[in-house]
Every structure is written in C-alpha cells, then in structure tokens.
Design a protein around this motif. Structure first.
Motif: not given
Ligand code: FAD
Ligand code: FAD
Lengths: 318, 249
Positions: A164-172
């Motif tokens: 899946a391409e969306t739904g995450g929120a990771v910090e770079a």
C-alpha cells in the motif's frame, strides 16, 4: 549482524518508482518470517518529493535519506559507500533491492564489499534464509538457501504484489553520504519518453517482433495499444534490427513482465523471449506461421498476417 | 594496455534444458555447450580494442573443469593472445569467481576487464559488479558502447529507461549487453593457430582464494506448465474471447 531489512528505493529524485513497492512486499514477507524492522533508503539529491512518498508507506518502519551531489545519478561506486556505511554501523540481516538495472548494478557491488554472496532475482520468499529464483531462462526454478549472516537479495518485481502507498507516517532520518570516490561520473542520458504505461507495470502489453519488418510499422501496434491503454514491447530481434529502442526488449536479458494480457505480434517465441513474458495471465499470439513456438504458450492464437490483423484489431476495439 | 576477459562455458542458448527427475539440478549430460553469448561479445570487444591499437594484449580466463579449455581455445581462435584456466570442479558462486578474477587482476594488472552482464544458465548478473568492488574499480555495466579517451572510458549503458553514458577512470570493469557488437566467427586457419597459443592453468589454492560456497541449492524444479490454449479463427472472435471469456479487455 542483526535482523533489520534495508531496502534500496528505486527513484529518479522526483518520484518513488513502483519497483520499490514490490520489493517492499518481499521485505514484508521476510518480516513475517521473523526479520526485523523495514528501513527504506533513498539515496539521491534533492529527492524531497520521493521522501514524502516514502514517509506515507505504511509498511516502512524507517525512512533513511542520503542526500548529496555525488548521489544525484545514483552511480553504484558512490551509492555503495552509503549502503556499506549503513550496513556496517547497523543491525541488518538483509539488503533488498529491486532487480531493475539500478538494483542489479548496485547490489552485487555492495555484497562483494560486505564479503557476502547475493541471491539474484527472487520470485518467492520461502523462509527467512531460503528463496526461489529462476535459472536457465526460467526453464528451472532453484530453491536457494543463503548461509551468510547478511543476505543480499534482488527481487523480481513482477513476482510480488505492490504494498500500500498511503496510510503511514514515518519520519525521515538523514544519513551520512561519504565523500565522493570520483572514479566515475555521469555524462548524460537518453531516456525514452512515452505517454504509455511503463512496461514492467502495465496491465496490458502488446509486443512486436521481427515480423513487424521495420520500425515504421510499429505505429500499427501503437494504434492498438492506445485503444486499450497498453504498453508497447518488443523482441530482441526487433531491437537489434533497430526497429525500436533497447528499453522495450522483453525477455531473459531484457525486461521481465507479467501483465494481465500480453499480445505477441510477429514474435516466434524463442526461449529467451518466453522467459520474459510467460508468467503473464493471458497470452495472445498473432503469427502467420502456425508452427511458431509462441502458440505453445498462447491462450489464444490467431494464425494471420499481422499487417491485416492489426488494423482489424484496432477497428474491433472501437 | 592489457585487457582481461572472463568467459564462461554454458549450455548453448538454443537448448531448452530439463530438470533432472530427482530435482537435484538440470540435466547437462550430452548437451551442447558453448561460450556464454555475453562473453562472446566481451571477447569481440577486447579484440576490437586491440585492432584499434588501444589494447596490447588480450588475456581470457575461465573458471571451471577442464572442459572449459574448449571455450578458451575458441577465444584464442577468435583473437585472444593468452588463456588461463582456473581449475574448479563445479562453477563456483559469483563471489568466489570475482575473488579469483581479482587475484588474476593483481597478477596481470589489466587496464580493462570485460565480462558478460549475465550468464544464460545461472542468470545471476553479479560477477562483474563484484569484481569491480573487490578490485576497487569503477564499473560500466550493461554496455552498448565503449570508447577509450586517454585514461578514461566512456561507456554507454542500457538501462530500464533508455541509455545512460558514464565516464570511468581506468582501470575499470565493463559488462557487455547485447548491442555492444556482433561477434565474429573463428576462421579455420585461426582455429589451427590457436592450438599453439599459450593456455596456462592455475588452481584457487595457487591464488590463495577460498571458494567454498555460501549458498546451498536445496532443490531445482521445473516451472509450472501453461495449460494449452486455443486457436481463434478471426480477429473478432479473438476480441470476443478476450472480453467475455478471459475478461481482460
Ligand atoms: C544471449 C541471448 C539473449 C537473448 N535475450 C533475448 C531477450 O531478452 N528477448 C528476446 O526477445 N530475445 C532474446 N534473444 C533472442 C532470441 O533467441 C530470438 O532470436 C528472438 O527472440 C527472436 O525474435 P523474433 O521472435 O522477433 O524473431 P523471429 O524468431 O525471426 O520471429 C519472427 C516471427 O514473425 C512471424 N512473422 C513474420 N512475418 C509475419 C507477418 N507478416 N504476420 C505475422 N507473423 C509474421 C514469423 O512467422 C516468426 O515466427 C536472446 C538470444 C540470446 C542468444
Ligand atoms: C553448490 C552449488 C550448486 C550450484 N547449483 C547450480 C544450479 O543448480 N543451477 C545453476 O545454474 N547453477 C548452479 N551453480 C552454479 C553457480 O551458481 C553459477 O554458475 C555461478 O554462480 C556463476 O554465476 P553466473 O554465471 O550466473 O554469474 P553471472 O554474474 O551472471 O556471470 C556474469 C559474467 O561473469 C563471468 N563469469 C561467470 N562465471 C564464470 C566462470 N566460471 N569463469 C569465468 N568467468 C565467469 C562471465 O564473464 C559472465 O558473463 C551452483 C554452484 C554451486 C557452488
């Protein structure tokens, strides 16, 4: 060596490529077999848009960004230093890259620098250390067990679904880019531009072979392609004869594709061509030689002169 | 400048191999063998560099059992000057091959090493990149054009999106793609002459390299067969079947 998975992202500094999503699926399967966190490395220059896309991927635990001038063109001499730096300083059990020309260029260089073997072009994750990979142009499948603590693996993208391409929120997190080695430099590139879908991700592909006789006849294929949203591919013979460019070659030593529908036109069906397309869901062959081996793998075969069949097909598709 | 070319003995490209009944490997008994086609392209490129005056000597190396001397002789007939066989029972893994080739590079100090981009049996596409890493050289993989300009090498590479041109400081590693050149055939007089050209042998022990495998091939199986399809009589029947039967249009 620990157990985390480092995945090298395929991108062009402005867009994360689909091949990354398929490679991540292999990582997800390894995680299910007990591997650790999935970390995605974006090595490039000014790749903010790519980083944003990566940060939204729900299956990725960490996004690592190496941004530097010497990484702009992702030359393997430079990128391998970044990757080796990470692998040596980290807790990794795996390095994964897509089996694209970029991934194939980079991964073995990293493997050798780490003194480990590589498992190329896997089509299946069997367990944490065992993989399936095609050999002999796909005429045999080898089940290979790796005994290295660090497993370097390239992934055949058509064999794994996209995550899946969306739904995450990771910090770079930004990581070091070692100084340039300076032994290689980018001079230029000639990229094919096309409004049509990319070969390796297209749902439908129509390919032409030597039977097309000339590049001037490829518009016959393109007209059909545009009616059904298809990508256009070719056999080696069509590329070698100069009908079309090298990036269109489907086969053992070109691109591996597995669309829902593959239409082979004026292609005989040599082992090397079949190796690149025989995992397509539905195969159609149009050839005026009813003995052509392509008919052995075709679900639907039409024995016809392509110069008559193609215009008719275009018309039928309305 | 010396050019080193690594060549592999493989099943002929026209042979469709079968998996052995015990699923241990593919059946190689009594099968036609040949130089890996990408390695033929590598030999041709090296010979052309010599003909153009860029290379002074072309050395071909193959790692394998004595049967690979046949391919080395062919390379000599095509125009290579010297051949080296490194004796090994089976074909070692790419990492081991790269280490052996690195040892040869240390001995011979070539300005350029040319390999095939992949062998058509193992399909690994690793060895050249690994050698470049070990020898600390830049790599021009999947090359469709190679030009020497002073001490740098201009390599045009076949990439997924089209073509890329890079400039490499020599010594460098190049791996060949299909469009680099069209290999010549060996002439009869050259085949005779090749018999007198030097063919040396060494062992991994001579070179001090450990070639023990890092991987185990647990099983080799045939791929799933595709069910036989049908012939359609017309374009309209084809379109109808794709729409209604296969549901892909
Ligand atoms: C090392 C190596 C790597 C290779 N890698 C690849 C690869 O990645 N991909 C690949 O494709 N090949 C590859 N090949 C080449 C492969 O072996 C074949 O030579 C090639 O696929 C043949 O292309 P073709 O089918 O277009 O041409 P041909 O075999 O010449 O077939 C042309 C077909 O067109 C048909 N035809 C002619 N006129 C018409 C007409 N008017 N209407 C309908 N049909 C017509 C003929 O009946 C024939 O079947 C490789 C070979 C080697 C040795
Ligand atoms: C225990 C074991 C089991 C194996 N089982 C199998 C098996 O079941 N099926 C199978 O296909 N292979 C098997 N192998 C063989 C082996 O994996 C490959 O043949 C070998 O790894 C080389 O890979 P490649 O030729 O695909 O490398 P690639 O990286 O694709 O080769 C690229 C280029 O490297 C050079 N090169 C490669 N090999 C040589 C060589 N021997 N001498 C000189 N130059 C070379 C050539 O220039 C070649 O074009 C096995 C090996 C071991 C140790």
């Amino acid at each position: 060596m620990g157990n985390a998975i480092l995945v090298v992202a395929e991108h062009d500094n402005s867009q994360l490529k689909g091949a990354t999503l398929n490679t991540l699926q292999a990582a997800v399967e390894l995680k299910a077999q007990g591997a650790g966190a999935i970390e995605l490395l974006i090595a490039g220059q000014g790749s903010n848009a790519v980083v944003e896309q990566a940060a939204a991927l729900p299956d990725v635990d960490r996004v690592l960004v190496a941004d530097a001038g010497n990484l702009a063109h992702q030359l393997p001499e430079e990128v391998s230093s970044v990757v080796v730096n990470l692998l040596e300083g980290g807790d990794y059990g795996y390095l994964l890259a897509p089996a694209t020309t970029n991934g194939k260029n980079l991964a073995p260089r990293v493997a050798a620098l780490m003194d480990v073997a590589q498992v190329s072009d896997i089509t299946e994750v069997v367990s944490a250390d065992t993989f399936i990979r095609p050999i002999y142009a796909g005429n045999a499948l080898a089940k290979v067990q790796s005994h290295d603590a660090l497993k370097v693996v390239t992934v055949r993208t058509t064999a794994f679904a996209a995550v899946a391409e969306t739904g995450g929120a990771v910090e770079a997190t930004s990581v070091d880019a070692p100084a340039a080695l300076g032994v290689s430099s980018f001079v230029g590139e000639e990229l094919s531009v096309s409004e049509r879908p990319e070969l390796t991700s297209a749902r439908i592909i129509i390919s032409g072979g030597r039977g097309m006789q000339s590049g001037d006849n490829f518009p016959l294929l393109e007209a059909v392609a545009d009616k059904i949203g298809a990508a256009v591919g070719a056999s080696r013979a069509a590329v070698d004869s100069g009908f079309v460019s090298n990036d269109m070659q489907v086969g053992q030593t070109g691109k591996i594709v597995a669309p829902d529908l593959y239409i082979a036109v004026g292609i005989s069906g040599a082992i090397q061509h079949l190796a690149g397309m025989k995992d397509s869901k539905v195969i159609v062959a149009i050839n005026n030689d009813e003995e052509a081996p392509i008919f052995n793998v075709a679900d639907f075969g039409l024995v016809a002169d392509l110069f008559e069949a193609l215009p008719e097909l275009e018309k039928e598709l309305g | 400048m010396k050019v080193l070319v690594a060549i592999k003995r493989v099943v002929d490209a026209n042979v469709k191999v079968r998996v052995k009944a015990d699923n241990s490997a593919v059946e190689l008994a009594n099968i036609k063998m040949a130089i890996n086609p990408f390695c033929e392209i590598a030999i041709e490129e090296a010979i052309r560099l010599k003909e153009k005056g860029h290379a002074s000597e072309v050395l071909v190396v193959s790692i394998g059992p004595d049967t690979c001397q046949e391919q080395l002789r062919t390379a000599l007939a095509l125009g290579a000057d010297r051949a080296l066989q490194i004796k090994a029972e089976d074909s070692p893994e790419p990492l081991a091959i790269a280490k052996l080739l690195k040892a040869v590079v240390d001995q011979e100090q070539p300005g350029l090493v040319i390999l095939g981009k992949q062998s058509i049996d193992g399909d690994n596409n690793q060895t050249g990149q690994m050698l470049a890493a070990l020898a600390n050289m830049p790599q021009g993989t999947f090359a469709s054009d190679v030009e020497i300009e002073g001490d740098s090498l201009q390599v045009t590479r076949e990439i997924d999106g089209g073509l890329q041109k890079v400039s490499l400081k020599m010594p460098a590693v190049v791996t060949t793609d299909l469009r680099l050149n069209e290999p010549r055939y060996a002439s009869l007089p050259n085949i005779m002459k090749a018999k007198r050209k030097p063919l040396e042998t060494q062992t991994p022990e001579d070179l001090g390299i450990d070639i023990s495998p890092r991987q185990t091939v647990l099983e080799v199986t045939p791929p799933p067969e595709r069910a036989a399809g049908v012939k359609v009589g017309s374009v309209s029947e084809l379109v109808e079947k794709l729409k209604n039967e296969a549901g892909v249009l």
